[in-house]
Design an enzyme around this catalytic site. Structure first.
Site, PDB file in Angstrom:
ATOM      1  N   THR A 341       0.822  -1.332   0.155  1.00 57.78           N
ATOM      2  CA  THR A 341       0.066  -0.336   0.032  1.00 57.78           C
ATOM      3  C   THR A 341       0.937   1.322   0.003  1.00 57.78           C
ATOM      4  OG1 THR A 341      -1.758   1.429   1.043  1.00 57.78           O
ATOM      5  CG2 THR A 341      -0.134   0.074   2.449  1.00 57.78           C
ATOM      6  N   HIS A 394       2.490 -11.301  14.473  1.00 50.81           N
ATOM      7  CA  HIS A 394       3.426 -11.989  15.212  1.00 50.81           C
ATOM      8  C   HIS A 394       3.110 -13.023  15.896  1.00 50.81           C
ATOM      9  CE1 HIS A 394       7.110 -11.687  17.509  1.00 50.81           C
ATOM     10  NE2 HIS A 394       6.714 -10.777  18.656  1.00 50.81           N
TER      11      HIS A 394
END
Length: 423
Positions: A341, A394
Site C-alpha cells: 500500500t 506476530h
C-alpha cells in the site's frame, strides 16, 4: 412471466444491496439489457435480462439488502425494446390501466407530472429517507420527490430541508432559557448535521479492519530507503522504456520485485494461518491497494515473480483503472499472498498499515522526501529518502524475521540491478 433473481456472486458473497435500477416498471427490455446494479462487499455487479419482455414489477427497491436467490422483480414475456418491434403490449396494458378507476392523484394542484402510488408518502419512502425525516421533524407527505414513481429518497428530504421555509422559530425577544419543549425527534434546537448511509463496501472494509486488529497479533517495524539509485535508473531509462513498452516506468514495479525477492528468503511472511496450521504459499500474488470512490480495494497482480517490469506496470495500471471505473471482477480481488500500500501518493510521511487478512504481512510505502544523510564520518548529502513499514502477524512471524525481511527489501531497492537476479 419470469422472476428476476439475485445470482450467485462468487466466493464469500451471500448478499448485496440494490444500488440502482436501470429500467422502470412498464419499460420494455431486450435479452441481455442491464436491469439493475447490485453493490456487494467487493465489487458492483450488473444483472441483465435473461429474455426480452417488459419489466412487470420491481419488488426490491434501491437501497434494500437482498440475498442470493431472492426474487427482486418480475419480467413479462414480450417483444422487448427492439427498434423495429411495435410496443403494442405495453400500450395495451397502459390503456387498460388508464381505463380502470384509480384512487390516486386526486389533487389537481400537484406540481409533479407523476403522482405517488399512495397518498401515504411514508410507504413509498426509503428507510434512510424516513429516518432522516424523523430526525429533522419533517412530514414526508410535504416532501417533493424527484423520482418518476414518487418514491422519496434521502436527497429529497435534504432538499426539502434546504428549500422549504423553516419552521416557526422562537421570537427573537424571548430569552433562550425558556423555550417550548421540541417535539420528539425534532432538530429545531440542534446544530446542523448530515447523515449518510455507509456503503456496503465501506461497511465491509470497516468490519474487516477491526477484525484484523482483534484477531492478529499485529506489530509494525520501520526502515528507510535511499531512493537515489532507483530515481537515477528511472531518469536514464524512462523514455526508452515507454517507447518500447508503451507504459511508464514507475516505482511500483521496483517495490513489487523487491517484495517478491524478500518473500522468497522469508517464506513465512508469504503464508496464512488456518486453524493450528501455517499454510506456506509457493506462489507470489501481490495485492496492490488502490483508493477508489467507494473505498479501498486491493486487486491482485498474479504470479508477480514471473513478470518483468513492464508486465507489472501494465498489470497495475489496468487494475487501478478498473478499480476507479468500478469494473473490477471478483477474480481480480480474490487470493493475494501479500499486500503493498502506498500512502505516499497522498503525502503520508509515515504510517502503520493494517493487515489485509488472512495475509500475515503488508508493506507500507510513503512520501519521498529530501533529507540530510550521513554518507560517512565527514560528509552529509541531501538524499531522496522514503520510510517503509512492515506490519506483520506476530503469531507466526518473529520480530527478527520481520526486521530482516524489511532490511532485504531496503537493500534490493537501493541496488536496483540486483532485482534482475533476486526479484
Amino acid at each position: 412471466m419470469s422472476e428476476i433473481k439475485v445470482p450467485a456472486m462468487g466466493e464469500s458473497i451471500t448478499e448485496g444491496t440494490v444500488s440502482r435500477w436501470m429500467v422502470k416498471e412498464g419499460e420494455p427490455v431486450n435479452q441481455g439489457d442491464v436491469l439493475l446494479e447490485l453493490e456487494t462487499d467487493k465489487v458492483n455487479i450488473e444483472i441483465s435480462a435473461e429474455e426480452s419482455g417488459v419489466l412487470e414489477k420491481i419488488i426490491r427497491q434501491e437501497g434494500e439488502t437482498v440475498e442470493i436467490g431472492e426474487t427482486i422483480g418480475t419480467l413479462s414475456a414480450g417483444s422487448g425494446g427492439g427498434s423495429g418491434a411495435p410496443a403494442s403490449e405495453p400500450a395495451a396494458a397502459e390503456e387498460k390501466k388508464a381505463a380502470t378507476p384509480a384512487p390516486e392523484a386526486p389533487t389537481p394542484t400537484a406540481p409533479v407530472a407523476v403522482a405517488p402510488e399512495s397518498s401515504d408518502s411514508a410507504k413509498t419512502a426509503s428507510p434512510s429517507a424516513r429516518k432522516l425525516a424523523r430526525e429533522r421533524g419533517i412530514e414526508l407527505d410535504q416532501v417533493q420527490s424527484k423520482d418518476p414513481i414518487g418514491r422519496v429518497y434521502q436527497d429529497d428530504v435534504k432538499s426539502h430541508n434546504n428549500q422549504a421555509p423553516a419552521p416557526a422559530a422562537p421570537p427573537a425577544n424571548k430569552a433562550p432559557a425558556a423555550p417550548s419543549a421540541p417535539a420528539a425527534g425534532s432538530s429545531t434546537y440542534t446544530k446542523p448535521v448530515e447523515r449518510q448511509r455507509m456503503s456496503r463496501r465501506r461497511a465491509t472494509i470497516a468490519k474487516r479492519l477491526v477484525e484484523a486488529q482483534q484477531t492478529a497479533a499485529m506489530l509494525t517495524t520501520f526502515n528507510e530507503v535511499d531512493m537515489t539509485a532507483i530515481m537515477d535508473v528511472r531518469k536514464r531509462r524512462k523514455d526508452k522504456f515507454k517507447e518500447k513498452h508503451e507504459i511508464n516506468l514507475g516505482f511500483m514495479s521496483f517495490f513489487t520485485k523487491a517484495v517478491v525477492g524478500a518473500l522468497k528468503k522469508f517464506p513465512t511472511i508469504n503464508a496464512e494461518i488456518d486453524g493450528e496450521d501455517v499454510v506456506l504459499k509457493k506462489y507470489y500474488d501481490i495485492g496492490i491497494a488502490v483508493s477508489a470512490k467507494e473505498g479501498l480495494v486491493v486487486p491482485v497482480v498474479r504470479d508477480a515473480d514471473r513478470l518483468g517490469f513492464a508486465e507489472i506496470e501494465k498489470s497495475i495500471a489496468d487494475l487501478a483503472s478498473k478499480a476507479r471505473s468500478n469494473t473490477l471482477a471478483l477474480s481480480d480481488l480474490q487470493g493475494g499472498t501479500f499486500t503493498i500500500t502506498n500512502g505516499g501518493t497522498f503525502g503520508s510521511l509515515l504510517s502503520t498499515p493494517i493487515l489485509n487478512t488472512p495475509q500475515v504481512g503488508i508493506l507500507g510505502m510513503h512520501k519521498i522526501q529530501l533529507r540530510p544523510v550521513a554518507i560517512d564520518a565527514e560528509r552529509m548529502e541531501n538524499r531522496p529518502m522514503m520510510y517503509i513499514a512492515l506490519s506483520y502477524d506476530h503469531r507466526i512471524i518473529d520480530g527478527s524475521e520481520a526486521v530482516r525481511f524489511l532490511v532485504t527489501v531496503k537493500e534490493l531497492l537501493e541496488d536496483p540491478e540486483s532485482l534482475l537476479i533476486e526479484g
